[in-house]
Enzyme design. Structure first.
Site, short mmCIF file in Angstrom:
data_model
loop_
_atom_site.label_atom_id
_atom_site.label_comp_id
_atom_site.label_asym_id
_atom_site.label_seq_id
_atom_site.Cartn_x
_atom_site.Cartn_y
_atom_site.Cartn_z
N HIS A 66 23.59 23.25 7.55
CA HIS A 66 24.09 23.12 8.92
C HIS A 66 24.93 24.36 9.23
CE1 HIS A 66 26.89 20.55 11.77
NE2 HIS A 66 26.20 21.47 12.42
N MET A 137 25.87 15.81 16.97
CA MET A 137 27.22 15.77 16.39
C MET A 137 27.97 14.56 16.98
SD MET A 137 27.49 18.23 14.21
CE MET A 137 29.18 17.77 13.81
N PHE A 143 35.63 20.03 10.68
CA PHE A 143 36.36 19.37 9.60
C PHE A 143 35.70 18.05 9.24
CE2 PHE A 143 39.23 21.94 12.10
CZ PHE A 143 39.81 22.74 11.13
N GLY A 176 29.13 13.23 11.45
CA GLY A 176 30.54 13.13 11.82
C GLY A 176 31.01 11.69 11.95
C1 DX5 Z 1 31.75 18.51 10.51
C2 DX5 Z 1 30.61 18.69 9.54
C3 DX5 Z 1 30.24 17.43 8.88
C4 DX5 Z 1 31.31 16.82 8.02
C5 DX5 Z 1 31.19 15.35 8.19
O1 DX5 Z 1 31.97 19.70 11.15
O2 DX5 Z 1 29.46 19.20 10.22
O3 DX5 Z 1 29.02 17.56 8.14
O4 DX5 Z 1 31.22 17.14 6.67
O5 DX5 Z 1 32.23 14.75 7.51
P1 DX5 Z 1 32.58 13.22 7.71
O6 DX5 Z 1 31.37 12.43 7.31
O7 DX5 Z 1 33.73 13.02 6.78
O8 DX5 Z 1 32.94 13.01 9.15
ZN ZN Z 2 27.51 19.06 9.11
#
Ligand code: DX5
Ligand code: ZN
Length: 216
Positions: A66, A137, A143, A176
């Protein structure tokens, strides 16, 4: 519909990354989700092709990369060579989305397009023939461990109907805040590939966590 779970290594312990990847493979993961951040497109900086290559050596699972970076077309070749199987670019980061998706395909990789929570998904239609994965998303990227944004749900449904109209398999990925509490709604809306960072790596029993998300 087969539901696939892609643990995000963003929430893993990078000091023992190879073991952390092997552990989720052992625990029943279907893919490894790799979050590449450049500190420009998103506020955080994570990893580059060297770490993707290390992840490649640690597992036989597909690497779902990603790219949360500006001008991703400058780097897709390096990530492809590092061993990515799926390369997902953000619609917001691509001036020439059609060309970039075509370049990913030309490298023999699956091409994905990701959308931030506030981005309309109507640019999909003209490029749908070049798309192997749509990523909705459900947090603002940058994060792990953030809260799921419910307005992602109608967007997942809209993406599902575009995919149904395409008449060939396209992954519908959601990223997310996905965990046992949100996974059922995400699946009901039509997603078939669930990213989970904190909901897997934030627990002590990865197999139980993956099972709980898959079965939610
Ligand atoms: C966020 C990332 C996600 C992140 C998801 O910017 O793209 O892939 O790792 O983490 P969780 O599942 O903890 O929300
Ligand atoms: Zn991601």
């Amino acid at each position: 519909m087969t539901i696939r779970i892609a643990p995000s290594i963003l929430s893993a312990d990078f000091g023992i990354l190879a073991q952390q990847i092997a552990a989720v493979e052992q625990a029943g993961a279907d893919m490894i989700h790799v979050d590449v951040m450049d500190g420009v497109f998103v506020p955080n900086i994570t990893i580059g092709p060297l770490v993707v290559a290390a992840a490649r050596r640690a597992t036989r699972l597909p690497l779902d990369v990603h790219l949360m970076i500006v001008s991703p077309e400058r780097h897709i070749d390096a990530f492809a060579r590092a061993g990515a199987d799926i390369l997902t670019v953000h619609a917001e980061a691509c001036i020439h989305l059609h060309r970039t998706l075509q370049s990913i395909r030309d490298l023999g990789k699956q091409a994905g397009v990701a959308f931030n929570p506030a981005t309309p998904i109507d640019c999909l239609e003209p490029v749908i023939d070049l798309v192997d994965l749509i990523l909705i998303m459900s947090v603002n990227p940058g994060f792990g461990g953030q809260q799921f944004i419910p307005s992602a749900l109608p967007r997942i449904r809209a993406a599902r109907s575009i995919i149904d109209g395409a008449g060939r398999p396209i992954h519908l990925e959601v990223d997310g805040g996905v965990g046992p509490a949100t996974a059922a709604a995400v699946k009901d809306a039509g997603a078939d590939l669930l990213v989970a960072g904190n909901a897997v790596y934030g627990t002590t029993d990865y197999a139980a966590a993956i099972k709980a998300i898959r079965g939610a």
